[in-house]
Design an enzyme around this catalytic site. Structure first.
Site, mmCIF file in Angstrom:
data_model
loop_
_atom_site.group_PDB
_atom_site.id
_atom_site.type_symbol
_atom_site.label_atom_id
_atom_site.label_comp_id
_atom_site.label_asym_id
_atom_site.label_seq_id
_atom_site.Cartn_x
_atom_site.Cartn_y
_atom_site.Cartn_z
ATOM 1 C CB CYS A 156 -0.870 -0.027 1.008
ATOM 2 S SG CYS A 156 -2.101 -1.185 1.160
ATOM 3 N N GLY A 157 2.166 1.160 -0.311
ATOM 4 C CA GLY A 157 2.717 2.495 -0.559
ATOM 5 C C GLY A 157 4.097 2.966 0.326
ATOM 6 C CG ASP B 7 8.293 -4.056 5.530
ATOM 7 O OD1 ASP B 7 7.264 -3.811 5.272
ATOM 8 O OD2 ASP B 7 8.510 -5.269 6.014
ATOM 9 C CG PHE C 249 2.944 7.276 -7.360
ATOM 10 C CD1 PHE C 249 3.343 6.070 -6.890
ATOM 11 C CD2 PHE C 249 1.471 7.300 -7.994
ATOM 12 C CE1 PHE C 249 2.693 4.666 -7.309
ATOM 13 C CE2 PHE C 249 1.008 5.835 -8.460
ATOM 14 C CZ PHE C 249 1.419 4.928 -7.900
HETATM 15 P P1 GTP Z 1 5.094 -4.305 1.543
HETATM 16 O O1 GTP Z 1 6.320 -4.419 1.101
HETATM 17 O O2 GTP Z 1 4.269 -5.589 1.274
HETATM 18 O O3 GTP Z 1 4.865 -4.218 2.936
HETATM 19 O O4 GTP Z 1 4.538 -2.916 0.696
HETATM 20 P P2 GTP Z 1 4.731 -1.451 0.615
HETATM 21 O O5 GTP Z 1 3.825 -0.854 1.553
HETATM 22 O O6 GTP Z 1 5.878 -1.169 0.631
HETATM 23 O O7 GTP Z 1 4.102 -1.297 -0.757
HETATM 24 P P3 GTP Z 1 4.892 -0.656 -2.252
HETATM 25 O O8 GTP Z 1 5.068 0.647 -1.872
HETATM 26 O O9 GTP Z 1 5.482 -1.632 -2.669
HETATM 27 O O10 GTP Z 1 3.226 -0.492 -2.668
HETATM 28 C C1 GTP Z 1 3.318 -0.741 -4.158
HETATM 29 C C2 GTP Z 1 1.821 -0.490 -4.513
HETATM 30 O O11 GTP Z 1 1.079 0.403 -3.974
HETATM 31 C C3 GTP Z 1 1.821 -0.565 -5.955
HETATM 32 O O12 GTP Z 1 0.778 -1.129 -6.671
HETATM 33 C C4 GTP Z 1 1.951 0.893 -6.355
HETATM 34 O O13 GTP Z 1 1.533 1.398 -7.672
HETATM 35 C C5 GTP Z 1 0.696 1.418 -5.324
HETATM 36 N N1 GTP Z 1 0.877 2.826 -4.524
HETATM 37 C C6 GTP Z 1 1.912 3.180 -3.880
HETATM 38 N N2 GTP Z 1 1.727 4.607 -3.871
HETATM 39 C C7 GTP Z 1 0.642 4.899 -4.354
HETATM 40 C C8 GTP Z 1 -0.062 6.070 -4.518
HETATM 41 O O14 GTP Z 1 0.205 7.271 -4.047
HETATM 42 N N3 GTP Z 1 -1.336 6.088 -5.283
HETATM 43 C C9 GTP Z 1 -1.810 4.965 -5.688
HETATM 44 N N4 GTP Z 1 -2.621 4.986 -6.754
HETATM 45 N N5 GTP Z 1 -0.957 3.809 -5.845
HETATM 46 C C10 GTP Z 1 0.029 3.718 -4.958
HETATM 47 C C1 SPV Z 2 4.734 -7.533 3.724
HETATM 48 O O1 SPV Z 2 3.941 -8.258 3.043
HETATM 49 O O2 SPV Z 2 4.427 -6.654 4.375
HETATM 50 C C2 SPV Z 2 6.098 -7.500 3.006
HETATM 51 C C3 SPV Z 2 6.625 -8.567 2.229
HETATM 52 O O3 SPV Z 2 6.743 -6.543 3.538
HETATM 53 S S1 SPV Z 2 6.953 -9.834 3.583
HETATM 54 O O4 SPV Z 2 8.308 -9.909 3.719
HETATM 55 O O5 SPV Z 2 6.448 -11.195 2.718
HETATM 56 O O6 SPV Z 2 6.219 -9.864 4.417
HETATM 57 MN MN MN Z 3 5.641 -5.021 4.981
#
Ligand code: GTP
Ligand code: SPV
Ligand code: MN
Length: 642
Positions: free
Chosen positions: A276-277, A301, A532
């Site tokens: 979720c970003g 994270d 973003f």
């Molecule tokens: P984990 O590693 O699973 O803990 O996730 P994270 O929270 O680090 O997620 P990450 O930043 O990789 O989020 C990726 C997803 O969120 C992608 O599908 C992005 O396109 C979406 N995303 C991130 N920021 C935004 C935003 O501001 N707007 C939208 N629409 N999508 C976003």
């Molecule tokens: C998450 O799912 O929140 C991640 C990837 O950061 S994992 O290491 O699989 O938990």
């Molecule tokens: Mn995570």
């Protein structure tokens, strides 16, 4: 004298070279798992390079072109049934099911050990058992904890070497009498027998039949968030006054980054659910009217820390050393600093931690040069003479193929390559957590940003943070996700709520808490907010509110900015002022159902889940302050919707 085992002399002589207080445990595990050999991970690069070469020789790793992402960059494919975390098989084993709480799966420790003893019996025959030391970052901070993971997966070892601090592991473990232990085997990868189990009282975790991130990389979620999370809870509970040093007090599923405002750097923690970003906001760049602001990355994270004596603020650090990022959507637009890190790896990092390890993207071969491609990267699907492409399943494909990269395909990379790493990244004291952002994917309800009127109200909203499913975990449904930490709170959620309520008492200058939501959608399902790089404009509005420059407007869900408080000039996608006005307030229809939904949720926390409670731990009463906040919310919402 070593006890009687059936271990070979070679294995026995390796075990006796370990620190004395670890030998019995490793011996017992080796005796059960029956590896052909035991190898101690030293923390030095030469050994990891040898393992990478072995993985390449076995076909598990494909070496990618050095000219694209630097040295020691690899591509791997996972088993097709092993692509994400499996919450249904993640279990907390406490004597009393109340200690696991209503959200976690619970099994009696003895029963779980019995089941696991069978699954681990002889599972490492024909394999090597690696003994992997690790320590949370920075190794010499007062919050650092060392641990040991046993694993039969060289892939896990190579990923851990880039993600966690292994090189300081033995130095810290020598001094640490009690050490957390994780035993991992990829087993048969059979998903029916996949288990990710935690035995908090024993500081012990056993995980089997997966080789994927959160299921297999012990120091990350299993140890870093869950076990250290319990340690932080216990420390915080015993703390009686702000200046008492109890060690680590807080562990959260949060990205961490700084932005300079004049001569002060404000540090933000962002608790957003998986995918979720977090990585985006920690490695993105501010654009348009904020282009002069630099975002300084600290982590993407997990954070840990404590109140600083005499200062009264929470000081936190990224407890990891690398990133495990989702590649789908990774681009110069979404997270430029991560792309820069991939393009320009530092020589000292290439030689030490190594290069990125990609898993489950599209593999591209262009006249003998191998690289990867992923969806929404901004780059067209590679086609042309001399180019061959395979999807994550290993099938040769072209641009029209439906199956390309896996939705949760990830890249493991050392954080030291990120060009805008905050200079305090490895500061033993950590950085002050000034602002905590709590968010999720909420297509109708949550405003773009809001701030509760009081600490307790903020905790209540965070406990009721809603989020829609992502590909980071198997079979997820829309749900409430307290502080984006639902899959990782390894104890009763009522204690977690209380712990948050108690923060101002133990931390006189707690962070300001804001709720954010980048994910409001229109009736056609499109995202309304640009997102973003534009998100930093929203944070700018938050800082102005904190500084008393802008006065925000009351809504039932908190104070919200007026449209003129957020600069819309030079947006890439053009969210209009009308759209901004719409997403700055909660949707009335959504709010009406939210009151009842939250009531149901709080009742579930107190009495057990209405559906799917089977196999879970037991609930206990929620702090009264949460119910009081709920009543106040209900009243405000009823007035607002009338
Ligand atoms: P984990 O590693 O699973 O803990 O996730 P994270 O929270 O680090 O997620 P990450 O930043 O990789 O989020 C990726 C997803 O969120 C992608 O599908 C992005 O396109 C979406 N995303 C991130 N920021 C935004 C935003 O501001 N707007 C939208 N629409 N999508 C976003
Ligand atoms: C998450 O799912 O929140 C991640 C990837 O950061 S994992 O290491 O699989 O938990
Ligand atoms: Mn995570």
């Amino acid at each position: 004298m070593a006890p009687q085992t059936t271990l070979s002399d070679a294995i026995e002589s390796t075990i006796v070279s370990l620190p004395a207080h670890m030998q019995d445990w490793v011996r017992k595990e080796a005796d059960l798992c029956k590896p052909d050999s035991v190898e101690i991970i030293t923390g030095k690069a030469d050994q990891i390079i040898r393992l990478e070469n072995e993985l390449e020789a076995s076909g598990a790793y494909t070496r990618l072109d050095e000219n694209v992402y630097g040295k020691r960059c690899f591509y791997a494919r996972s088993d097709k049934n092993d692509v994400a975390r499996v919450e249904e098989r993640t279990v907390i084993c406490t004597e009393d099911p109340v200690d696991a709480g209503p959200l976690n799966f619970w099994v009696d420790p003895e029963e779980m050990h019995g089941k696991l003893d069978k699954l681990f019996g002889g599972v490492m025959k024909g394999r090597t058992m690696y003994v992997v030391p690790f320590v949370t970052n920075p190794a010499d901070s007062q919050f650092a904890t060392g641990g040991v993971q046993l694993t039969d997966s060289a892939n896990v070892v190579c990923n851990l070497y880039r993600m966690s601090n292994l090189h300081d592991g033995w130095r810290i473990l020598e001094k640490q009498a009690r050490f957390p232990r994780i035993t991992h085997s990829y087993g048969t990868l059979n998903k029916e027998d996949r288990w990710i189990t935690h035995f908090p009282k024993e500081l012990y975790c056993r995980t089997i039949n997966s080789d994927y991130g959160g299921n297999a990389l012990g120091p990350k979620k299993i140890f870093g968030l869950r076990l250290v999370g319990i340690q932080a809870l216990e420390n915080a509970q015993k703390k009686s006054q702000p200046d008492e040093d109890v060690g680590i007090e807080i562990v959260e599923h949060m990205a961490l980054f700084g932005i300079d405002y004049g001569d002060r750097r404000i540090h933000f923690g962002a608790a957003f659910p998986s995918m979720c970003g977090k990585t985006n906001i920690a490695t993105g760049v501010a654009e348009g009217p904020m282009a002069q602001y630099t975002v300084f990355t600290l982590g993407d994270d997990i954070i840990g820390g404590a109140t600083k004596k005499g200062d009264g603020r929470l000081y936190v650090n990224n407890i990891e050393a690398g990133m495990f990022g989702v590649t789908k959507g990774m681009s110069d637009f979404a997270n430029k600093m991560l792309m820069e890190a991939l393009r320009n790896p530092k020589p000292e990092v290439q030689d030490f931690e190594g290069g990125p390890i990609f898993t489950n993207q599209v593999l591209v071969e262009n006249n003998g040069s191998n690289r990867v491609w992923w969806s929404d990267s901004g780059e067209d699907f590679p086609e042309g003479d001399g180019i061959t492409t395979w999807n994550w399943l290993g099938e040769e494909i072209n641009a029209s193929a439906e199956e390309k990269d896996q939705k949760n395909a990830r890249v493991t990379m050392p954080i030291r390559n990120v060009p805008n790493l905050d200079s305090n990244y490895s500061n033993n004291e950590g950085v002050p957590l000034d602002v905590a952002l709590i968010g999720g994917r909420s297509s109708k309800l949550h405003p773009l940003i809001s701030r509760a009127r009081s600490w307790n109200e903020a905790v209540y909203h965070a406990l009721c943070q809603f989020s829609e499913p992502t590909a980071a975990a198997v079979g997820q449904k829309p749900r409430y996700d307290p502080m984006a930490n639902r899959p990782f709170i390894a104890f009763n959620v009522s204690d977690y709520a209380q712990k948050w309520l108690d923060i101002p008492e133990k931390t006189p200058k707690p962070p300001a808490v804001f709720s954010v939501n980048w994910f409001r959608r229109d009736d056609d399902g499109n995202f309304i907010w640009d997102g973003f790089g534009a998100n930093y404009r929203v944070l700018d509005a938050a800082v102005r509110q904190l500084d008393g420059k802008d006065t925000w407007v009351e809504t039932p869900i908190g104070l919200v900015p007026k449209p003129e408080h957020i600069d819309l000039s030079e947006l890439k996608y053009t969210t209009t002022t009308e759209q901004l006005a719409e997403i700055l307030v909660p949707d009335k229809e959504a709010l009406k159902s939210e009151v009842a939904n939250r009531e149901g949720w709080l009742n579930e926390l107190e009495n057990g889940l209405e559906t799917g409670s089977e196999g879970r731990g037991a609930p206990k009463k929620l702090p009264q302050a949460i119910w009081d906040e709920h009543e106040a919310f209900k009243k405000r919402a009823e007035e607002y919707c009338a």
